[in-house]
Structures are given as C-alpha cells and as structure tokens.
Scaffold this motif. Structure first.
Motif, short mmCIF file in Angstrom:
data_model
loop_
_atom_site.label_atom_id
_atom_site.label_comp_id
_atom_site.label_asym_id
_atom_site.label_seq_id
_atom_site.Cartn_x
_atom_site.Cartn_y
_atom_site.Cartn_z
N GLN A 225 -3.28 -0.19 2.87
CA GLN A 225 -1.98 -0.19 3.54
C GLN A 225 -1.60 1.27 3.74
O GLN A 225 -1.42 2.01 2.78
CB GLN A 225 -0.93 -0.89 2.68
N VAL A 226 -1.50 1.71 5.00
CA VAL A 226 -1.37 3.13 5.31
C VAL A 226 0.01 3.45 5.87
O VAL A 226 0.47 2.82 6.83
CB VAL A 226 -2.46 3.58 6.30
N THR A 227 0.65 4.45 5.26
CA THR A 227 1.95 4.95 5.72
C THR A 227 1.79 6.41 6.10
O THR A 227 1.29 7.21 5.32
CB THR A 227 3.01 4.82 4.62
N VAL A 228 2.21 6.74 7.33
CA VAL A 228 2.09 8.11 7.83
C VAL A 228 3.48 8.72 7.96
O VAL A 228 4.34 8.16 8.64
CB VAL A 228 1.37 8.14 9.19
N GLU B 176 -13.18 4.19 -4.12
CA GLU B 176 -12.81 2.83 -3.76
C GLU B 176 -11.68 2.88 -2.75
O GLU B 176 -11.03 3.91 -2.56
CB GLU B 176 -12.38 2.03 -5.00
N VAL B 177 -11.44 1.77 -2.09
CA VAL B 177 -10.39 1.72 -1.08
C VAL B 177 -9.03 1.69 -1.77
O VAL B 177 -8.75 0.77 -2.55
CB VAL B 177 -10.55 0.48 -0.18
N PRO B 178 -8.18 2.69 -1.52
CA PRO B 178 -6.85 2.64 -2.13
C PRO B 178 -6.02 1.51 -1.53
O PRO B 178 -6.10 1.26 -0.32
CB PRO B 178 -6.25 4.01 -1.79
N LYS B 179 -5.27 0.83 -2.35
CA LYS B 179 -4.43 -0.25 -1.84
C LYS B 179 -3.29 0.31 -1.00
O LYS B 179 -2.94 -0.23 0.04
CB LYS B 179 -3.88 -1.09 -2.99
#
Length: 468
Positions: free
Chosen positions: A202-205, A175-178
């Motif tokens: 919501q992606v943090t790099v 599933e799509v991680p929040k």
C-alpha cells in the motif's frame, strides 16, 4: 610516476564513456573510481549499480507479476496462485547489474584504460598537467575530467538509515512492505513506488509541490496521475513534513495537508527529494576549483572549469541529472580535448519515466513555448485508437506534438502510454535536424505499430489525422 593524457575522476556513465572515447581518439587514459558493490570494485557508478539499471530490472519483474496476476485474464488466460519470490527477483536484478558492470570493465581492458579503485583528488598543478592522487597513488595527467556524479539529498528530519532509505535501499527490500511511504513524487519516487505497489504494498506518496510532474506537459501530467491513482498509488500534494520518526518496526511521518496535521505509519519510507553534487574528497578548495552556490562545479560552454586543463561533466555540473546527458557530455569533452567540435544539444534531451504507463518527452511543452512568445499548434492522438496498443491490451495514454504555428517546426513531443521510452527517440531525431510536423506525418510508419500514434499526432498538427 605514471603519466596520462587524460585522467577521468568517476566511472559512471559520463566518466566511463569519456574515458572510452578519449582512448578511441588515441589518448593514454586512466580512470579512478571509488564505487564498491558487494565488497568489490564496480564500474558504472550509481546508474549501473544502484540506479537506472537495477530499478528497471525490478520494474520489469513487477510488471510481469501484475500482468500474470491480473491483466492476462482478458486474453483468456487464467493463472491461479501466482506468487513472488523477492529473493529470486533481487537475484535476477543483481545478475543484470553484474553483466553490465562487467561489460564496462571489459571495455576498459579492450581500450587499454588503466583503472584505479578509490578516490581521485586534485593535488597540484605541475608543468604540463596535474598531479592527482588516484586511489593513493600519485599520477600525472595532462587533462583531468571530473565526472563524480551526485548523491541522494537527505531530508534533514529523516536521515538515511534503518527503515528510512534512499533509492539504493529501496532496491534491496527483503520482503514486500505492507505500508510504504514515499517522500517525493519525482521520477525515482514514482518508479520505486510503482515497483512495490504492484508487488502488493500500500503506497502513499507525499509531495511538497502543489502538483504532479510540473515540468512535464500539463496534459501528460494529468493523464499519468489519473492512471497511477487508478492503480492504487495514494498521492498527497502541498504537504509539509514536520516530523519523521523511525520506531524500529515502523516509521511515523507527521505532515500538514490543507492546514490539517496528519500522522501516517509506514513499514518503510523512501526519501527521494532530489540529488546533490558529489565533490567530497575532490580537493576543490585546496586547488581553487570553483563551485557555484549549490555546490556544482562551474563550467563554460565547452566543459572547462576555471582551472587549466580541468573539465567537468554529468551530474556534478548540474542541469538534467540524466545518464544519457552525462554520456553525451563524456563524448563531447573527449572530442574537445582532441581539438574537435564536441557538442550536446540540450534542447532535445529526452526525459523518460519507466512506470506503467511510461512517460516520455523532449523539447518544449505547449505552455513553455507560449511563455517564450511562440505561437504554437498542436496535434494529439490517443493510443485507444492505435491497433497495436489495442492488440497489446494497453490503450492508455496519448502522444502530443507541439509545433511552431508559422514554420511547422516541431518544438516538443510529449507522450504517456505503452513503450513511449522507445518511441521518443524518433521525435528526438526529428527535432535534432529541425524537422517539421509534416515531415514526421508524411514519413511512412509500419502498420500496426505503436509508432503510428506519433505519426498521427504529427498529422493532427495540420488537422490531417486519419484515424481520429
């Protein structure tokens, strides 16, 4: 004991291409490969099974979802209630992989290449060749090609497992991680982060280096970072990871940024901090196969190792860890064994990042040329002035051409924008034959096409760009 002219250890892009080319040249060929997918032998290595191919399939799926959900409105198209079926999307990705890995198996059969499933290990030198353990069966080979590839580098603080994954795990989220964390702002991290961002994460790099895509041209890096930030990817540079903890339902990452300690919580964490050579089980120490200080197999300019009739190619020898680099080395080494002049021009190998917009380059950056003491002139053309890009509704980015100021020879081409993964091939062909910016600029390009941006950038080197 079965005897072969050529035995290839590793069935990835370098290995299977080397095997096929060797068979085309009339050699008796075998390939031993240990890759297993869904409990079955699967040729094609990391690239076809858990790397290049499946990631591009997911990138395409996520781009279509993004387009339908948001981007088609300017075309006068309204779509309500668009949803993503992650299981079906993963199923499509797997079917693409199956077709391609099955295709390699077919090519082996067509070219009469014997396939062994398991590990290949050099045992001892024998009169006229090598005795090799090919998946538990001893065989003899006159020539051996080591093409065992590479493995993801693990972060000591964050061993893979549970909610902490490398690239293959990031291709299988149910599933799509929040909240998705990505350690490493390189090719793999940005591509996979883009997939799940478009699907709603919501992606943090987090990146240890002080900037984004430092090997790329500085103008391309700046433009790409700006576009990715507009899409919602949250980048943090010059960070120092101090603690990673898998809590079962989440992952907490503590890092230092600008002398401040920060703890972030993620549902999943992708670690993509590079790759290491795969020589495990090869028998290198036992037979004296020489490795360098980082564990790569040492070779000369003709892919010879320090052992007679043993060659090595691809990720396991270092350099650019790219499937197409390994493939061309596979062709070259087979031809060298046949007494031909196999060769790879490493100066014009293309690099591509399949994000949106795409990023591609080949040759020297402007700064790298100047660092070599080469006076350069450049031309740059934006896709915002290209008719096809505007018609597509994707005018982001530009093309930049770097040429020698005295000879006009093209030294490098750098792109960020729509479909530049395809456009870079023309630039590579030009540079392979030592072409000039004027050669490219005076070549007729169909109108309207995206390739006209490359033509105009080349014309711009001589201050002859028409549409700018």
């Amino acid at each position: 004991m079965d005897t072969y002219d050529v035995l290839v250890i590793g069935g990835g892009p370098g290995g299977y291409v080397a095997a096929i080319r060797a068979a085309q040249l009339g050699f008796s060929v075998a390939c031993v490969d240990a890759f297993t997918r869904d409990g079955k032998p699967s040729l094609g290595g990391t690239c076809l099974n858990i790397g290049c191919i499946p990631s591009k399939a997911l990138l395409d799926s996520s781009e279509k979802f993004e387009m339908i959900s948001h981007d088609v409105q300017e075309h006068g198209i309204t779509v309500e209630g668009a949803k993503i079926d992650v299981a079906k999307m993963l199923g499509r990705k797997n079917s693409v992989v199956d077709k391609l890995t099955g295709g390699v198996a077919y090519l082996f059969k067509k070219n009469k290449i014997k396939s062994y499933h398991g590990y290949g290990k050099l045992l001892r030198q024998d009169e006229g060749g090598w005795i090799v353990d090919a998946a538990g069966t001893e065989v003899k080979a006159k020539n051996v090609i080591v093409a065992t590839g590479s493995n993801p580098r693990a972060l000591p603080l964050a061993p893979f497992g549970g909610n902490i994954v490398e690239n293959s795990g990031a291709l299988e989220f149910g599933e799509v991680p929040k909240r998705l964390g990505v350690i490493g702002a390189g090719v793999i991290g940005v591509e996979l982060g883009s997939v799940w961002r478009r699907l709603g994460a919501q992606v943090t790099v987090l990146e240890a280096l002080p900037g984004f895509l430092l090997p790329a041209d500085a103008a391309v890096s700046r433009e790409a970072l700006k576009q990715f930030q507009k899409q919602g990817l949250d980048f943090h540079f010059s960070v120092n990871i101090t603690e990673v903890r898998d809590n079962g339902g989440s992952v907490s990452v503590t890092y230092t940024e600008k002398e401040q300690s920060v703890t972030a919580e993620f549902d999943k964490l992708i670690v993509s901090i590079g790759r290491v050579p795969n020589t495990e089980g090869l028998g290198a120490a036992q037979v004296g196969l020489e490795l360098d200080e980082r564990g790569f197999v040492k070779i000369d300019e003709h892919y010879h190792t320090n052992l007679p009739s043993v060659y090595a190619i691809g990720d396991v020898v270092g350099g650019a860890m790219l499937a197409h680099k390994a493939e061309d080395e596979g062709v070259a080494v087979a031809e060298i064994i046949a007494g031909q002049a196999g060769h790879v021009n490493y100066d014009v190998i293309p690099w591509v990042i399949y994000t949106s917009p795409e990023i591609a380059w080949a040759g020297l950056t402007e700064q790298a040329a100047k660092d070599k003491g080469i006076a350069v002139k450049t031309g740059q053309f934006p896709f915002s002035a290209n008719g096809r890009a505007l018609g597509h509704g994707d005018p982001r980015g530009f093309v930049k051409v770097v040429a020698d100021a005295s000879t006009d020879k093209v030294l490098g081409v750098h792109m960020v924008g729509p479909n530049v993964s395809e456009l870079i091939a023309e630039a590579v062909t030009l540079m392979e034959f030592g072409g000039s910016a004027e050669d490219l600029g005076r070549t007729v390009h169909a109108h309207p096409t995206l390739s006209e941006a490359l033509k105009e950038a080349a014309m711009g080197v001589g201050k002859m760009a028409i549409h700018l």
